[in-house]
Design a protein around this motif. Structure first.
Motif, mmCIF file in Angstrom:
data_model
loop_
_atom_site.group_PDB
_atom_site.id
_atom_site.type_symbol
_atom_site.label_atom_id
_atom_site.label_comp_id
_atom_site.label_asym_id
_atom_site.label_seq_id
_atom_site.Cartn_x
_atom_site.Cartn_y
_atom_site.Cartn_z
ATOM 1 N N TYR A 378 45.936 1.103 40.422
ATOM 2 C CA TYR A 378 46.563 0.860 39.115
ATOM 3 C C TYR A 378 48.069 0.689 39.271
ATOM 4 C CZ TYR A 378 48.523 1.823 34.504
ATOM 5 O OH TYR A 378 49.242 1.748 33.343
ATOM 6 N N TYR A 379 48.713 1.606 40.018
ATOM 7 C CA TYR A 379 50.170 1.538 40.138
ATOM 8 C C TYR A 379 50.617 0.415 41.070
ATOM 9 C CZ TYR A 379 50.802 5.653 37.286
ATOM 10 O OH TYR A 379 50.823 6.519 36.226
ATOM 11 N N CYS A 380 49.826 0.096 42.080
ATOM 12 C CA CYS A 380 50.161 -1.046 42.933
ATOM 13 C C CYS A 380 50.074 -2.352 42.146
ATOM 14 C CB CYS A 380 49.238 -1.094 44.150
ATOM 15 S SG CYS A 380 49.683 0.060 45.459
ATOM 16 N N ASP A 381 49.052 -2.448 41.293
ATOM 17 C CA ASP A 381 48.922 -3.640 40.443
ATOM 18 C C ASP A 381 50.081 -3.708 39.450
ATOM 19 O OD1 ASP A 381 46.610 -4.311 41.728
ATOM 20 O OD2 ASP A 381 45.259 -3.590 40.150
ATOM 21 N N LYS A 382 50.428 -2.572 38.882
ATOM 22 C CA LYS A 382 51.524 -2.512 37.903
ATOM 23 C C LYS A 382 52.846 -2.945 38.533
ATOM 24 C CE LYS A 382 53.791 0.866 34.803
ATOM 25 N NZ LYS A 382 53.410 0.368 33.469
ATOM 26 N N MET A 383 53.056 -2.508 39.785
ATOM 27 C CA MET A 383 54.301 -2.816 40.491
ATOM 28 C C MET A 383 54.236 -4.135 41.264
ATOM 29 S SD MET A 383 56.459 -0.631 39.690
ATOM 30 C CE MET A 383 57.652 -1.376 40.775
#
Length: 499
Positions: A378-383
């Motif tokens: 989730y956070y890799c996609d967000k960033m």
């Protein structure tokens, strides 16, 4: 081939597990010129430079110097071929002294074949004097600032009398005054006939010193032209393959009550620091190198002790003696030196992100791998982190992608106050935009951001208020109508005060 061409690369290819880093790269560097390489982080620029410097071996292609093909197997051979390199990431040994660092791998020997320390001291003093650098040769690197170490790396590279010099983001951690010193050196090297490859994301620098510009995108050369045939807008469009729109996607959000106050904070490095930040606010900290901005934030985050003063969160005084205290109070900090204080270089992307909140994934002594994976994704996609897999070692990512991983690492703790120290240092325009967007998203959610930056345009473009420091003190605070580079610099140089 033109007689003026010093270095040429033909058909260079390089792949890593899951990603093709370089695809049929071709360009030439002429003698007595600065050839600038542009491109987003992960575009392949640094990978190519490591191939030219012998750190990586290409999968295919040729490197030609003075019309002769060469095989560069390691950095020692590269140096013998007249290649010197200043790296983007400061890979240094903190316990080394300045003189040891300058001559490591290139020790002068005495008649008995032993390291000639007297000669090393003599040469170090001569180099430091010639560059007007006021350091003791026996000072350890751990006692120097990032700016100091960067200047020493620059000095080391040019001291080898190389005729091909690679500079990978050399100004990312130095002051404007030191940039002028570097540029004067570059002009001297050009006059001597050296070929300089210069990687930078700073458009004003690029168009000041470039003779030729090559733009990379996704491991390929998109275009290569003389500077006269390009302008800033066309270079950015080539780099990102899209129009970015507003450079600073700052959104206006309702400003709430004060969430964090610092009152009369003192240490050996700063004195009588008073400031506050409200919910939904972006507060900037400006100042020249050595002004004390980072030192204040390190104390607020619990990295360094403070002698006296108060830190107040949500109206109540809190005690921050270490980083755990800070995280428990929902205050986190992104360090200016990601290599030294940020990443765990021998660990994967997944581990670097989840480490700040392992208790979230460990239940009854067992790691819930699926929940950890989904959260990291989730956070890799967000960033928009570019990585072959989440198990990839973080050291193999570009500097910009490492920075995004570090942002994700802290976001996973759901902070209320996010301190970001030089968040876009050494990052391309596309990645900068994404980080600015993230910061805007954070304050839209009611969080608060303290932004320490040496780039005045980003402070002016992103902040609601700006505190300006000089010599360990806050010289004044500016509200939006007062935001100008001139006003900030007057305070930063101690010319005036509006406390």
């Amino acid at each position: 081939m033109s007689q003026d061409v010093k270095l040429k690369v033909l058909g260079i290819e390089k792949s890593f597990p899951g990603v093709k880093a370089l695809d049929q790269i071709e360009f030439s560097v002429r003698k007595g010129t600065v050839h600038v390489l542009c491109g987003e982080n992960g575009a392949g620029k640094s990978t190519l430079m490591k191939i030219i410097n012998g750190i990586y071996q290409p999968d295919a292609g040729q490197i030609i110097i003075d019309g002769v093909e060469v095989k560069i197997k390691n950095p020692i051979q590269a140096r013998q071929l007249g290649i010197g390199m200043i790296f983007q990431e400061l890979n240094y040994i903190p316990e080394m002294t300045i003189e040891e660092s300058l001559f490591v791998g290139n020790w002068p020997l005495d008649k008995a074949g032993k390291v000639d320390w007297k000669e090393i001291r003599k040469r170090t003093l001569a180099l430091l004097k010639a560059e007007n650098l006021n350091y003791r040769p026996d000072m350890k690197l751990k006692d120097l600032t990032v700016s100091d170490i960067q200047m020493l790396e620059i000095l080391k590279a040019i001291s080898y009398n190389s005729d091909i010099i690679i500079m990978d983001e050399p100004t990312s951690a130095i002051t404007n005054k030191e940039v002028e010193v570097l540029f004067s050196k570059i002009f001297e090297l050009k006059a001597r006939g050296a070929a300089i490859i210069y990687i930078s994301h700073k458009m004003d620098e690029i168009f000041r010193i470039a003779d030729d510009i090559t733009v990379f995108r996704d491991g390929k050369v998109i275009d290569s032209k003389p500077k006269a045939e390009l302008d800033i807008e066309s270079v950015i469009a080539l780099m990102v393959g899209r129009k970015l729109g507003n450079d600073f996607p700052k959104v206006e959000v309702p400003i709430g009550a004060p969430i964090l106050k610092v009152e009369a904070l003192n240490s050996s490095k700063f004195k009588d620091i008073n400031f506050e930040i409200k919910k939904g606010e972006i507060v900037g900290f400006a100042g020249l190198m050595g002004a004390g901005r980072t030192e204040v934030m390190r104390s607020v985050f619990g990295l360094d002790p403070y002698r006296s003063g108060k830190i107040i969160k949500d109206g109540k005084e809190i005690k921050i003696k270490n980083v755990k205290d800070s995280i428990d109070h929902k205050i986190v900090m992104l360090s200016e030196d990601r290599r030294r204080y940020g990443i765990l270089p021998v660990r994967s992307v997944r581990e670097n992100i989840s480490i700040t909140n392992l208790k979230r994934f460990i239940k009854k002594g067992k790691l819930h791998a699926k929940e950890e994976f989904e959260t990291v994704k989730y956070y890799c996609d967000k960033m928009k982190v570019k990585t072959p897999t989440y198990e990839t070692n973080i050291s193999s990512l570009s500097g910009g992608n490492q920075q995004k991983v570090l942002l994700a690492k802290w976001l996973i703790t759901d902070p209320e106050v996010f301190i970001v120290d030089e968040p876009t240092r050494g990052i391309d325009v596309g990645a900068k935009y994404e980080i600015y967007k993230l910061i805007s998203d954070l304050v839209s959610e009611g969080k608060s951001v303290i932004m320490v930056s040496s780039e005045l345009p980003e402070l002016i473009g992103m902040c609601d208020r700006i505190y300006v420091m000089a010599k360990g003190e806050i010289m004044g605070v500016l509200d939006k109508p007062e935001f100008t580079q001139e006003n900030i610099m007057r305070l930063a140089t101690g010319t005036t005060s509006n406390n």
